[in-house]
Design a protein around this motif. Structure first.
Motif, PDB file in Angstrom:
ATOM      1  N   GLN A 178      37.607  37.046  36.103  1.00 14.51           N
ATOM      2  CA  GLN A 178      36.604  38.039  36.488  1.00 14.51           C
ATOM      3  C   GLN A 178      35.327  37.768  35.708  1.00 14.51           C
ATOM      4  O   GLN A 178      35.346  37.579  34.492  1.00 14.51           O
ATOM      5  N   GLY A 181      31.185  43.103  35.543  1.00 13.61           N
ATOM      6  CA  GLY A 181      31.743  44.392  35.179  1.00 13.61           C
ATOM      7  C   GLY A 181      31.658  44.648  33.694  1.00 13.61           C
ATOM      8  O   GLY A 181      31.181  43.817  32.911  1.00 13.61           O
ATOM      9  N   ASN A 199      36.734  45.949  39.453  1.00 16.46           N
ATOM     10  CA  ASN A 199      35.560  46.788  39.693  1.00 16.46           C
ATOM     11  C   ASN A 199      35.711  47.653  40.941  1.00 16.46           C
ATOM     12  O   ASN A 199      34.812  47.761  41.773  1.00 16.46           O
ATOM     13  N   ASN A 261      30.735  44.472  44.658  1.00 15.97           N
ATOM     14  CA  ASN A 261      30.244  44.355  43.282  1.00 15.97           C
ATOM     15  C   ASN A 261      31.216  43.600  42.383  1.00 15.97           C
ATOM     16  O   ASN A 261      31.125  43.665  41.159  1.00 15.97           O
ATOM     17  N   SER A 262      32.156  42.907  42.976  1.00 20.66           N
ATOM     18  CA  SER A 262      33.151  42.148  42.209  1.00 20.66           C
ATOM     19  C   SER A 262      32.910  40.658  42.357  1.00 20.66           C
ATOM     20  O   SER A 262      32.532  40.185  43.438  1.00 20.66           O
TER      21      SER A 262
END
Length: 360
Positions: A178, A181, A199, A261-262
């Protein structure tokens, strides 16, 4: 007498430097807990007693000198009692609760074998000192119902992180990092049936259309599909592309995938993989994982051989590995042991006084 004091002083000085560089555990192993250091202390006691007798320090006018010699004898005797009969540990108590379990400071390797019904055939534990500077040997053989089991400690992995490694006995799995975030970079693993929230978006290695993005494994290839648009960017040539909602396309390593938004990067795709610790350099450790230390064991069960990995600086519940050979379950763990005390301690009230203008 003077030679013994000089040897004692040099030993203490060397132990201080060792403790500073390698920690108190290694100082105990290399100096304080050795037979030669105990021999120095024993000879000091013998010499002090001899000085008392030869110098007749027990007469009244030499009473102060006698007390000086006796004080050293009592200190060394107390250290000996602690060394051979004492137990070093800690008790965790919450306010208003009673606790009778003490957790040892020293760590142990625990090896046990149980059958399918949970009946324990064999269990043993041994105190073991492990550090980057030193590692004791460990080997244990046992025969259970004509089946021979052999456990050997074969390696110590410093600065290790979990990684997906190809293995003939593995299963389809992948490693993702990831990249956005509040958590920053964070590595996580998915095998068939697993899901992960990134997220607020659910990503899963499962054929479920309700997920934000689903990953599937078909004909030795990994695919991703989402009911949202997916933006991709190749980390090598920075080439970008957009995949429409519902489009199914192949998942590739070293590609950045952005959904809403990830954002995540595929680190490793393995048709047959396992998760195991791998030693990394300081540069390689900047991959969203905190480096830890791990032990590598080799377990032989009949004609089968299995590698087991155990983290050394996690709690006891996390620092364990299990293996089922079809007949019995073998469990290996490393960590402190819990001792039930013949009494309980109750914490009625916890008061923390702080100095004005300080949080200490």
């Amino acid at each position: 007498m003077g030679v013994l004091f000089i040897a004692f002083a040099i030993s203490m000085a060397v132990a201080t430097f060792i403790e500073n560089d390698f920690g108190s555990v290694i100082a105990m192993k290399w100096v304080y807990g050795t037979s030669w250091f105990e021999l120095i202390l024993l000879l000091l006691v013998v010499n002090l007693i001899g000085q008392i007798i030869i110098g007749k320090l027990y007469i009244k006018k030499k009473l102060t000198i006698l007390l000086f010699h006796l004080s050293f004898i009592l200190i060394i005797a107390g250290a000996g009692i602690t060394r051979y009969f004492g137990f070093d540990g800690s008790i965790h108590i919450r306010e208003g609760e009673t606790q009778d379990i003490c957790t040892s400071t020293e760590k142990y390797i625990h090896f046990s074998i149980t059958d399918k019904t949970g009946k324990q055939f064999f269990s043993t534990e041994k105190k073991h000192v492990i550090s980057p500077a030193s590692m004791d040997r460990y080997s244990k053989d046992v025969v259970i119902e004509n089946s021979r089991y052999s456990l050997n400690l074969v390696g110590y992995l410093a600065n290790a992180i979990e990684s997906v490694v190809d293995s003939p006995d593995g299963e389809p799995m992948l490693s993702l990092m990831q990249t956005s975030g509040m958590m920053g970079k964070q590595t996580f693993f998915l095998k068939e049936g697993d899901t992960k929230e990134v997220n607020g978006n659910i990503i899963g290695f499962v054929n479920n259309d309700s997920l934000t993005a689903k990953i599937t494994f078909e004909k030795d290839s990994f695919y991703i599909q989402s009911h949202e648009k997916i933006q991709t960017m190749n980390m090598m040539d920075r080439k970008t592309s957009v995949h429409e909602k519902g489009e199914k396309f192949s998942l590739k390593p070293m590609v950045l995938y952005r959904i809403n938004n990830s954002a995540f990067v595929v680190q490793k795709l393995s048709p047959k993989g396992i998760i195991r610790p791998i030693s990394h350099s300081q540069e390689q450790m900047q991959m969203g994982q905190q480096a830890q230390s791990a032990l590598e064991f080799e377990l032989k069960s009949g004609e089968k051989t299995k590698d087991l990995y155990i983290w050394t600086n996690k709690d006891l519940n996390s620092s364990r590995a299990t293996y089922n050979d079809g007949d019995n379950t073998i469990e290996v763990s490393y960590g402190p042991k819990e001792v039930v005390l013949p009494f309980g301690i109750r914490l009625n009230k916890f008061v923390l006084d702080r100095y004005p203008g300080s949080n200490s």
